[in-house]
Design a protein around this motif. Structure first.
Motif, PDB file in Angstrom:
ATOM      1  N   ILE B 178       0.932  -1.268  -0.262  1.00  0.00           N
ATOM      2  CA  ILE B 178       0.160   0.386   0.167  1.00  0.00           C
ATOM      3  C   ILE B 178       1.102   0.944  -0.584  1.00  0.00           C
ATOM      4  CG2 ILE B 178      -1.529   1.413   1.574  1.00  0.00           C
ATOM      5  CD1 ILE B 178      -2.741  -1.390   2.162  1.00  0.00           C
ATOM      6  N   ALA B 179       1.729   0.903   0.836  1.00  0.00           N
ATOM      7  CA  ALA B 179       2.643   2.277   1.379  1.00  0.00           C
ATOM      8  C   ALA B 179       3.664   2.781  -0.275  1.00  0.00           C
ATOM      9  CB  ALA B 179       3.589   2.614   2.095  1.00  0.00           C
ATOM     10  N   THR B 180       3.633   1.749  -0.784  1.00  0.00           N
ATOM     11  CA  THR B 180       5.263   1.663  -1.618  1.00  0.00           C
ATOM     12  C   THR B 180       4.255   2.381  -3.491  1.00  0.00           C
ATOM     13  OG1 THR B 180       5.853   0.175  -1.031  1.00  0.00           O
ATOM     14  CG2 THR B 180       6.982   0.759  -3.039  1.00  0.00           C
ATOM     15  N   ILE B 181       3.128   1.385  -3.401  1.00  0.00           N
ATOM     16  CA  ILE B 181       2.190   1.510  -4.929  1.00  0.00           C
ATOM     17  C   ILE B 181       1.672   3.128  -4.655  1.00  0.00           C
ATOM     18  CG2 ILE B 181       0.239   1.821  -6.328  1.00  0.00           C
ATOM     19  CD1 ILE B 181       0.893  -1.613  -5.655  1.00  0.00           C
ATOM     20  N   VAL B 183       2.842   5.770  -2.525  1.00  0.00           N
ATOM     21  CA  VAL B 183       3.917   6.815  -2.924  1.00  0.00           C
ATOM     22  C   VAL B 183       4.555   6.434  -4.575  1.00  0.00           C
ATOM     23  CG1 VAL B 183       6.455   7.644  -2.972  1.00  0.00           C
ATOM     24  CG2 VAL B 183       4.622   7.063  -0.416  1.00  0.00           C
ATOM     25  N   ALA B 184       4.755   5.409  -5.349  1.00  0.00           N
ATOM     26  CA  ALA B 184       5.022   5.473  -6.017  1.00  0.00           C
ATOM     27  C   ALA B 184       4.012   6.446  -7.344  1.00  0.00           C
ATOM     28  CB  ALA B 184       5.401   4.525  -6.727  1.00  0.00           C
ATOM     29  N   ILE B 185       2.720   6.592  -6.899  1.00  0.00           N
ATOM     30  CA  ILE B 185       2.151   6.865  -7.487  1.00  0.00           C
ATOM     31  C   ILE B 185       1.261   8.386  -7.663  1.00  0.00           C
ATOM     32  CG2 ILE B 185      -1.112   6.396  -9.522  1.00  0.00           C
ATOM     33  CD1 ILE B 185       0.176   3.537  -8.988  1.00  0.00           C
ATOM     34  N   ALA B 186       1.501   8.574  -6.175  1.00  0.00           N
ATOM     35  CA  ALA B 186       0.847   9.961  -5.926  1.00  0.00           C
ATOM     36  C   ALA B 186       2.273  10.603  -6.525  1.00  0.00           C
ATOM     37  CB  ALA B 186       0.694   9.793  -3.998  1.00  0.00           C
ATOM     38  N   PHE B 255      -2.360  11.161  -0.684  1.00  0.00           N
ATOM     39  CA  PHE B 255      -0.749  10.952  -0.569  1.00  0.00           C
ATOM     40  C   PHE B 255      -0.881  12.477  -1.618  1.00  0.00           C
ATOM     41  CE2 PHE B 255       1.071   7.164   0.760  1.00  0.00           C
ATOM     42  CZ  PHE B 255       0.110   7.247   1.928  1.00  0.00           C
ATOM     43  N   ALA B 256      -0.900  11.884  -3.135  1.00  0.00           N
ATOM     44  CA  ALA B 256      -1.025  12.975  -4.006  1.00  0.00           C
ATOM     45  C   ALA B 256      -1.267  14.989  -3.107  1.00  0.00           C
ATOM     46  CB  ALA B 256      -1.625  12.837  -5.392  1.00  0.00           C
ATOM     47  N   ASN B 308       6.716  13.653   4.793  1.00  0.00           N
ATOM     48  CA  ASN B 308       5.714  13.035   4.353  1.00  0.00           C
ATOM     49  C   ASN B 308       5.476  11.712   3.651  1.00  0.00           C
ATOM     50  OD1 ASN B 308       3.500  15.780   3.639  1.00  0.00           O
ATOM     51  ND2 ASN B 308       5.486  16.365   2.724  1.00  0.00           N
ATOM     52  N   PHE B 309       6.974  11.369   3.241  1.00  0.00           N
ATOM     53  CA  PHE B 309       7.249   9.598   3.084  1.00  0.00           C
ATOM     54  C   PHE B 309       6.420   9.344   4.424  1.00  0.00           C
ATOM     55  CE2 PHE B 309       9.742  10.623  -1.390  1.00  0.00           C
ATOM     56  CZ  PHE B 309       8.380  10.939  -2.268  1.00  0.00           C
TER      57      PHE B 309
END
Lengths: 255, 379
Positions: B178-181, B183-186, B255-256, B308-309
């Protein structure tokens, strides 16, 4: 890209006709007329706030004029994106504050635009950049970052960067005003050599020595108007208006 | 040695003395200057030392000396009486018994090697991505490949792997996904939103402003509830997105919105002259953004970005309220069975240490990155 080219304006690099501009209610350019022929070197001087920087920034659309007509290399400055793109490819500019890209090396500063805009291959762009850096006499700084150079060196890189786009016209917006006095000469020398090679140049500067040496014409602006214009000899030697006399008195006292 | 004597005689000299000499005097000189400078500083030092010792010893006793490391197995499951005995310390037996549930949630027990590899892949991917020498376009391809592999391992269904529905995913593996995807998209999305917010095109600008303000004005819990409860009502008949996917979308949007404001701060810090120089050289809007604006803007906002991350990594634990078994929820549920009830502290410490390891690594990395990049930029 195809712009109406008037055969009579062929030899005219920049034509400014009855240009007016306001910042809100402040009238910063008033009916300015100025024609610059290809290969001509024009120096614009005047007190601060006289509109001289605004005028040359209108030539490449960094500022928009609201009335009148500006034609650059046969292309009109208007809202047509293709016209504006064509103009900014042909007009190079050097700023008072250099505006080099601090995250790129000197060489990358000089190769970025030719590669992205003109589609030059990297080896060719680099060879050309090195040639221009040689010309502004800092070939050995190519791999440094701008922050590692002195102000005078940075400004010479900025000149090389503009030249790498092979512009037809060069605009200089007070290129030596942000420099320490001992660095002014190295930048002026570079500009003199450029002028001697026949580049069309419009320079906003207070450097009277430079104006005397290379300018074909000196234009004095005050309050958004062109007050006097003529050869350096006549403008500096026989000022006709009180405003120019006052200005010359102040500038000469400073230098 | 004479310097030391001087300090004893006249402590005010210490300020005037140069430091290297002082440090040369060793630990005692340092302690004298820093800890026992006056009677007040000595008293403060002693009181704090005593308090630290008291707490430290109790903690040490609880966590190690009196701790119960294992419990015997009985016919109806583990016998946890020794943990409940008076004077017993931490019951680490619960971790020994439940660590696999905490790490992998309700994923089928005999298939736990699959999420275990997934966790290892994630950690490996983070480490590789953190190294500057791998910052090439191939890294993006590697990410795509790895996410594909991770999906393959988690779901299975081919190559002889049994299919595991995402309803059974859980634990640390789920938290990392959940966290990686997220941040990776956001992150790329936030860059677009930040650019859009400064756009000259009014519609794009208003859209971006509205998006950021609406999402930022709402708690993440509300978004997750909406994703869980309201979203299905809005979808056409027959279209049913999975709960995990809905939560993931809510998290990405959340996140975004926050990252967009951080990125916008970086964009605003860039001098106008940079845009003008790019413009007069003939660069297009996207060329200027990609080559001139973003490299500089993002560099200046590394500290708030990482801040933020780190926050997001822990915020993912809120998915427990819509019933997903992430790391924290698994730690909570691990002590739900009667035998282990009351040992939540131990499982929370275990989960907390895992969160800490990831967040601390991020924090240290950002410091290193900031230092390394600033070395390049002598402005």
């Amino acid at each position: 890209m195809i712009a109406e080219t008037d055969p009579t304006t062929k030899a005219t690099a920049v034509s400014i006709q009855k240009v007016n501009k306001w910042y809100g209610s402040l009238h910063v350019l008033r009916d300015v007329d100025l024609d610059v022929a290809a290969g001509e070197r024009v120096v614009i001087c005047g007190p601060s706030g006289s509109g001289k920087s605004t005028l040359i920034r209108c030539i490449n659309n960094l500022e928009e004029h609201q009335q009148g007509k500006i034609v650059v290399d046969g292309i009109q400055v208007d809202h047509n994106i293709a016209h504006l793109d064509a103009i900014r490819r042909e007009v190079g500019m050097v700023f008072q504050s250099f505006n080099l890209f601090p995250h790129l090396t000197v060489l990358e500063n000089c190769t970025l635009a030719p590669m992205l805009v003109r589609g030059v291959a990297r080896p060719d762009a680099e060879a050309q950049a090195r040639a221009y850096l040689e010309r502004v006499r800092i070939p050995d700084q190519a791999n440094k970052f701008p922050g590692q150079l002195s102000g005078g060196q940075q400004q010479r890189v900025a000149i090389a960067r503009a030249l790498c786009m092979k512009p037809k016209i060069m605009l200089f917006d007070e290129p030596t005003s942000a420099l320490d006095p001992e660095m002014v000469k190295e930048v002026l020398d570079t500009m003199v050599s450029l002028a001697k090679d026949g580049m069309t140049m419009i320079c906003v500067t207070h450097e009277m020595g430079f104006a005397r040496e290379v300018a074909d014409r000196v234009v004095f602006m005050d309050h958004g108007q062109i007050v006097e214009s003529g050869s350096p000899h006549s403008v500096f030697g026989q000022p006709r208006t009180d405003r120019l006399k006052l200005f010359l008195g102040q500038v000469l006292r400073e230098h | 040695m004479t310097a030391l004597v001087e300090h004893i005689v006249n402590p005010t000299l210490i300020e005037a003395r140069e430091r290297p000499e002082l440090i040369g005097g060793g630990f005692f000189a340092w302690a004298r200057e820093k800890l026992f400078y006056s009677w007040l500083s000595s008293l403060t030092t002693l009181v704090l030392l005593a308090a630290m010792a008291k707490v430290g010893i109790s903690l040490f006793q609880w966590a190690f000396l009196d701790a119960v490391w294992s419990v015997p197995a009985g016919p109806q499951g583990p016998i946890t009486d020794s943990c409940r005995a008076l004077g017993s310390g931490a019951c680490w037996a619960v971790i020994r018994e439940k660590y696999r549930f905490i790490l992998f949630g309700t994923y089928p027990f005999e298939q736990h090697w699959r999420p275990a590899i997934v966790i290892a892949l994630f950690v490996g991917l983070f480490v590789v991505s953190a190294m500057k020498r791998f910052w090439r376009i191939e890294l993006a391809a590697l990410w795509g490949l790895m996410l594909l592999l991770i999906g393959l391992l988690m779901w299975g269904g081919i190559f002889g792997l049994t299919f595991v529905s995402q309803a059974n995913w859980g634990g640390l593996a789920l938290t990392l996904i959940i966290a990686t995807i997220g941040v990776a998209i956001a992150f790329p999305l936030s860059v677009l939103v930040a650019l859009g917010r400064r756009s000259d095109l009014p519609f794009i600008k208003w859209l971006c402003v509205a998006y950021v303000e609406v999402i930022r004005g709402v708690p993440l819990i509300t978004l997750l509830f909406m994703a869980s409860v309201m979203f299905p009502l809005l979808m056409p008949e027959g279209v049913n997105l999975d709960k995990l996917v809905r939560a993931q979308i809510a998290i990405i949007l959340f996140f975004a919105a926050y990252l967009a404001e951080v990125v916008r701060g970086g964009l605003q810090a860039l001098p106008k002259g940079q845009y003008e120089a790019a413009y007069v050289l003939g660069l297009s809007y996207w060329q200027t953004s990609r080559r001139i604006v973003l490299p500089q803007a993002l560099r200046t906002v590394i500290p708030p970005l990482v801040n933020n991350f780190i926050g997001f990594f822990k915020d993912t634990s809120l998915v427990l309220i819509i019933g997903l078994y992430d790391l924290l929820h698994s730690a909570q549920v691990a002590v739900a069975e009667p035998a282990w009830q009351g040992f939540g502290v131990e499982t929370y410490i275990f989960a907390g240490l895992i969160y800490f390891a990831f967040c601390f690594a991020m924090s240290r990395y950002s410091q290193w990155l900031e230092f390394g990049l600033n070395m390049l930029r002598h402005r």
